[in-house]
Design a protein around this motif. Sequence first.
Motif, PDB file in Angstrom:
ATOM      1  N   ARG A 207       0.840  -1.200   0.000  1.00  0.00           N
ATOM      2  CA  ARG A 207       0.000   0.000   0.000  1.00  0.00           C
ATOM      3  C   ARG A 207       0.870   1.243   0.000  1.00  0.00           C
ATOM      4  NH1 ARG A 207      -3.033   1.086   5.444  1.00  0.00           N
ATOM      5  NH2 ARG A 207      -0.963   1.907   5.952  1.00  0.00           N
ATOM      6  N   GLY A 208       0.551   2.197  -0.863  1.00  0.00           N
ATOM      7  CA  GLY A 208       1.213   3.490  -0.855  1.00  0.00           C
ATOM      8  C   GLY A 208       2.550   3.506  -1.566  1.00  0.00           C
ATOM      9  N   TRP A 209       3.112   4.702  -1.677  1.00  0.00           N
ATOM     10  CA  TRP A 209       4.412   4.918  -2.294  1.00  0.00           C
ATOM     11  C   TRP A 209       5.419   5.306  -1.214  1.00  0.00           C
ATOM     12  CZ3 TRP A 209       3.165   8.518  -7.088  1.00  0.00           C
ATOM     13  CH2 TRP A 209       2.428   7.763  -8.026  1.00  0.00           C
ATOM     14  N   PRO A 210       6.418   4.480  -0.949  1.00  0.00           N
ATOM     15  CA  PRO A 210       7.454   4.886   0.013  1.00  0.00           C
ATOM     16  C   PRO A 210       8.119   6.193  -0.423  1.00  0.00           C
ATOM     17  CG  PRO A 210       7.624   2.543  -0.476  1.00  0.00           C
ATOM     18  CD  PRO A 210       6.627   3.108  -1.435  1.00  0.00           C
ATOM     19  N   ARG A 211       8.456   7.005   0.534  1.00  0.00           N
ATOM     20  CA  ARG A 211       9.070   8.296   0.229  1.00  0.00           C
ATOM     21  C   ARG A 211      10.436   8.118  -0.409  1.00  0.00           C
ATOM     22  NH1 ARG A 211      10.390  11.750   5.392  1.00  0.00           N
ATOM     23  NH2 ARG A 211      11.789   9.943   5.621  1.00  0.00           N
ATOM     24  N   ASP A 212      11.202   7.129   0.075  1.00  0.00           N
ATOM     25  CA  ASP A 212      12.550   6.900  -0.436  1.00  0.00           C
ATOM     26  C   ASP A 212      12.539   5.794  -1.482  1.00  0.00           C
ATOM     27  OD1 ASP A 212      13.602   8.807   1.368  1.00  0.00           O
ATOM     28  OD2 ASP A 212      13.613   7.295   2.961  1.00  0.00           O
ATOM     29  N   ALA A 213      13.628   5.695  -2.242  1.00  0.00           N
ATOM     30  CA  ALA A 213      13.730   4.667  -3.273  1.00  0.00           C
ATOM     31  C   ALA A 213      14.173   3.328  -2.692  1.00  0.00           C
ATOM     32  CB  ALA A 213      14.716   5.105  -4.358  1.00  0.00           C
TER      33      ALA A 213
ATOM     34  N   ALA B  54       4.592   1.337   7.640  1.00  0.00           N
ATOM     35  CA  ALA B  54       3.283   1.820   7.159  1.00  0.00           C
ATOM     36  C   ALA B  54       3.046   1.532   5.683  1.00  0.00           C
ATOM     37  CB  ALA B  54       3.124   3.310   7.447  1.00  0.00           C
ATOM     38  N   HIS B  55       3.646   0.454   5.166  1.00  0.00           N
ATOM     39  CA  HIS B  55       3.389   0.009   3.799  1.00  0.00           C
ATOM     40  C   HIS B  55       3.097  -1.491   3.816  1.00  0.00           C
ATOM     41  CE1 HIS B  55       4.386   3.813   1.895  1.00  0.00           C
ATOM     42  NE2 HIS B  55       5.458   3.885   2.661  1.00  0.00           N
ATOM     43  N   PRO B  56       1.951  -1.880   4.403  1.00  0.00           N
ATOM     44  CA  PRO B  56       1.642  -3.307   4.511  1.00  0.00           C
ATOM     45  C   PRO B  56       1.448  -3.946   3.142  1.00  0.00           C
ATOM     46  CG  PRO B  56      -0.285  -1.997   5.050  1.00  0.00           C
ATOM     47  CD  PRO B  56       0.867  -1.038   4.931  1.00  0.00           C
ATOM     48  N   ILE B  57       1.722  -5.237   3.088  1.00  0.00           N
ATOM     49  CA  ILE B  57       1.552  -5.985   1.846  1.00  0.00           C
ATOM     50  C   ILE B  57       0.065  -6.150   1.549  1.00  0.00           C
ATOM     51  CG2 ILE B  57       1.986  -8.188   0.697  1.00  0.00           C
ATOM     52  CD1 ILE B  57       4.470  -8.479   2.457  1.00  0.00           C
ATOM     53  N   LEU B  58      -0.307  -5.928   0.305  1.00  0.00           N
ATOM     54  CA  LEU B  58      -1.693  -6.112  -0.097  1.00  0.00           C
ATOM     55  C   LEU B  58      -2.092  -7.578   0.078  1.00  0.00           C
ATOM     56  CD1 LEU B  58      -1.742  -3.966  -3.375  1.00  0.00           C
ATOM     57  CD2 LEU B  58      -2.458  -3.286  -1.061  1.00  0.00           C
ATOM     58  N   GLY B  59      -3.309  -7.775   0.537  1.00  0.00           N
ATOM     59  CA  GLY B  59      -3.812  -9.122   0.752  1.00  0.00           C
ATOM     60  C   GLY B  59      -3.403  -9.750   2.066  1.00  0.00           C
ATOM     61  N   ASP B  60      -2.663  -9.011   2.907  1.00  0.00           N
ATOM     62  CA  ASP B  60      -2.234  -9.544   4.195  1.00  0.00           C
ATOM     63  C   ASP B  60      -3.369  -9.364   5.205  1.00  0.00           C
ATOM     64  OD1 ASP B  60      -1.021 -10.196   6.620  1.00  0.00           O
ATOM     65  OD2 ASP B  60       0.909  -9.348   6.032  1.00  0.00           O
ATOM     66  N   ALA B  61      -4.037 -10.465   5.512  1.00  0.00           N
ATOM     67  CA  ALA B  61      -5.197 -10.390   6.403  1.00  0.00           C
ATOM     68  C   ALA B  61      -4.801 -10.083   7.835  1.00  0.00           C
ATOM     69  CB  ALA B  61      -5.966 -11.709   6.348  1.00  0.00           C
ATOM     70  N   THR B  62      -3.572 -10.401   8.219  1.00  0.00           N
ATOM     71  CA  THR B  62      -3.125 -10.191   9.594  1.00  0.00           C
ATOM     72  C   THR B  62      -2.563  -8.795   9.807  1.00  0.00           C
ATOM     73  OG1 THR B  62      -2.578 -12.545   9.791  1.00  0.00           O
ATOM     74  CG2 THR B  62      -1.595 -11.048  11.405  1.00  0.00           C
ATOM     75  N   HIS B  63      -1.767  -8.302   8.868  1.00  0.00           N
ATOM     76  CA  HIS B  63      -1.057  -7.044   9.059  1.00  0.00           C
ATOM     77  C   HIS B  63      -1.563  -5.911   8.170  1.00  0.00           C
ATOM     78  CE1 HIS B  63       1.767  -9.374  11.439  1.00  0.00           C
ATOM     79  NE2 HIS B  63       1.914 -10.207  10.430  1.00  0.00           N
TER      80      HIS B  63
ATOM     81  N   LEU C   2      -9.329  -2.507   2.197  1.00  0.00           N
ATOM     82  CA  LEU C   2      -8.415  -2.340   1.067  1.00  0.00           C
ATOM     83  C   LEU C   2      -8.134  -3.684   0.405  1.00  0.00           C
ATOM     84  CD1 LEU C   2      -6.409  -0.722  -0.665  1.00  0.00           C
ATOM     85  CD2 LEU C   2      -4.695  -1.116   1.119  1.00  0.00           C
ATOM     86  N   ASN C   3      -7.891  -4.718   1.201  1.00  0.00           N
ATOM     87  CA  ASN C   3      -7.619  -6.039   0.637  1.00  0.00           C
ATOM     88  C   ASN C   3      -8.787  -6.545  -0.198  1.00  0.00           C
ATOM     89  OD1 ASN C   3      -5.103  -6.100   1.853  1.00  0.00           O
ATOM     90  ND2 ASN C   3      -5.790  -7.274   3.622  1.00  0.00           N
ATOM     91  N   ARG C   4      -9.999  -6.331   0.284  1.00  0.00           N
ATOM     92  CA  ARG C   4     -11.176  -6.806  -0.458  1.00  0.00           C
ATOM     93  C   ARG C   4     -11.348  -6.024  -1.758  1.00  0.00           C
ATOM     94  NH1 ARG C   4     -12.970  -7.304   4.923  1.00  0.00           N
ATOM     95  NH2 ARG C   4     -13.883  -5.211   4.953  1.00  0.00           N
TER      96      ARG C   4
ATOM     97  N   THR D 121      -8.522 -11.642  -8.179  1.00  0.00           N
ATOM     98  CA  THR D 121      -7.959 -12.751  -7.418  1.00  0.00           C
ATOM     99  C   THR D 121      -7.645 -12.297  -6.007  1.00  0.00           C
ATOM    100  OG1 THR D 121      -6.221 -14.441  -7.370  1.00  0.00           O
ATOM    101  CG2 THR D 121      -5.564 -12.270  -8.147  1.00  0.00           C
ATOM    102  N   GLN D 122      -7.827 -13.185  -5.054  1.00  0.00           N
ATOM    103  CA  GLN D 122      -7.560 -12.866  -3.650  1.00  0.00           C
ATOM    104  C   GLN D 122      -6.353 -13.670  -3.198  1.00  0.00           C
ATOM    105  OE1 GLN D 122     -10.901 -13.350  -1.070  1.00  0.00           O
ATOM    106  NE2 GLN D 122      -9.769 -12.830   0.784  1.00  0.00           N
ATOM    107  N   ARG D 123      -5.307 -12.973  -2.760  1.00  0.00           N
ATOM    108  CA  ARG D 123      -4.097 -13.642  -2.308  1.00  0.00           C
ATOM    109  C   ARG D 123      -3.233 -12.667  -1.523  1.00  0.00           C
ATOM    110  NH1 ARG D 123       0.819 -14.727  -6.112  1.00  0.00           N
ATOM    111  NH2 ARG D 123       1.704 -14.534  -4.025  1.00  0.00           N
ATOM    112  N   LEU D 124      -2.215 -13.193  -0.871  1.00  0.00           N
ATOM    113  CA  LEU D 124      -1.166 -12.385  -0.264  1.00  0.00           C
ATOM    114  C   LEU D 124      -0.165 -12.051  -1.355  1.00  0.00           C
ATOM    115  CD1 LEU D 124       0.384 -11.272   2.270  1.00  0.00           C
ATOM    116  CD2 LEU D 124       1.484 -13.534   2.375  1.00  0.00           C
TER     117      LEU D 124
END
Length: 235
Positions: free
Chosen positions: A92-98, A170-179, A184-186, A194-197
């Motif tokens: 989720r989101g764009w990290p400020r740094d590269a 503050a950039h959790p992985i999409l589809g991560d039901a725990t974190h 957003l995941n839905r 498709t639904q996945r981590l």
Amino acid sequence: MSLTLLYEDEHLVAIDKPPGLLVHRTQLAAHEDEAALQRLRDQLGRPVWPVHRLDRGTSGVLLFALSSEVASLLGAMFERGQMHKRYLALVRGWPRDAQGLIDHPLARDPELPSTGQPLLEAQTRWRVLDRRDWPLATDPRFSTTRVALLEAEPLQGRRHQIRRHLKHIAHPILGDATHGKGPLNRAVATFLGTQRLWLHAHRLVFTHPLLGTEVALEAVPADAWGPVPPAAAAR
């Protein structure tokens, strides 16, 4: 369904694990009949030994030994940090740094409260491969959703290390039901069909414990990941 073999010799074998498949059966998922270990054993017609694990939702390179002796050698290499792992993650989101290094100790068991548990050293290197702006409204303030494709390199092998570290910045992985975030995941699952981590074990590089040669394993991500810059495969 046959598993895709990435590498095989008389000592070890590697597969491209599909998302949603357990590495091996456990009491926590006793209702599941399918697991990579049993499927690979049946496919090869011989016993196999797991030497590391991927979360059920994670796809990509998964290594097995073909004897208990080799399993011990490979397991020790993982413990000593001699296995060089690189993952792809849609976050989720764009990290400020590269790029950056997350240096954040983690409790041993992520299923239990961290309070009272010893904290273990954990570092993860990451870099941005691509920034995407999807025509998907998941926040009433914005008409699009920003997503980044990251390459992540965990320097240890703590359980859920990449997932927990990316949540920490503050950039959790999409589809991560725990974190991650359920709404957003839905929305992303509906958008992508498709639904996945969205975590993929892309590369694993190590020195063969018996042959002494370099083994470089790579699992090409599925089309649903979208374009992955060639630089990710070259490193």
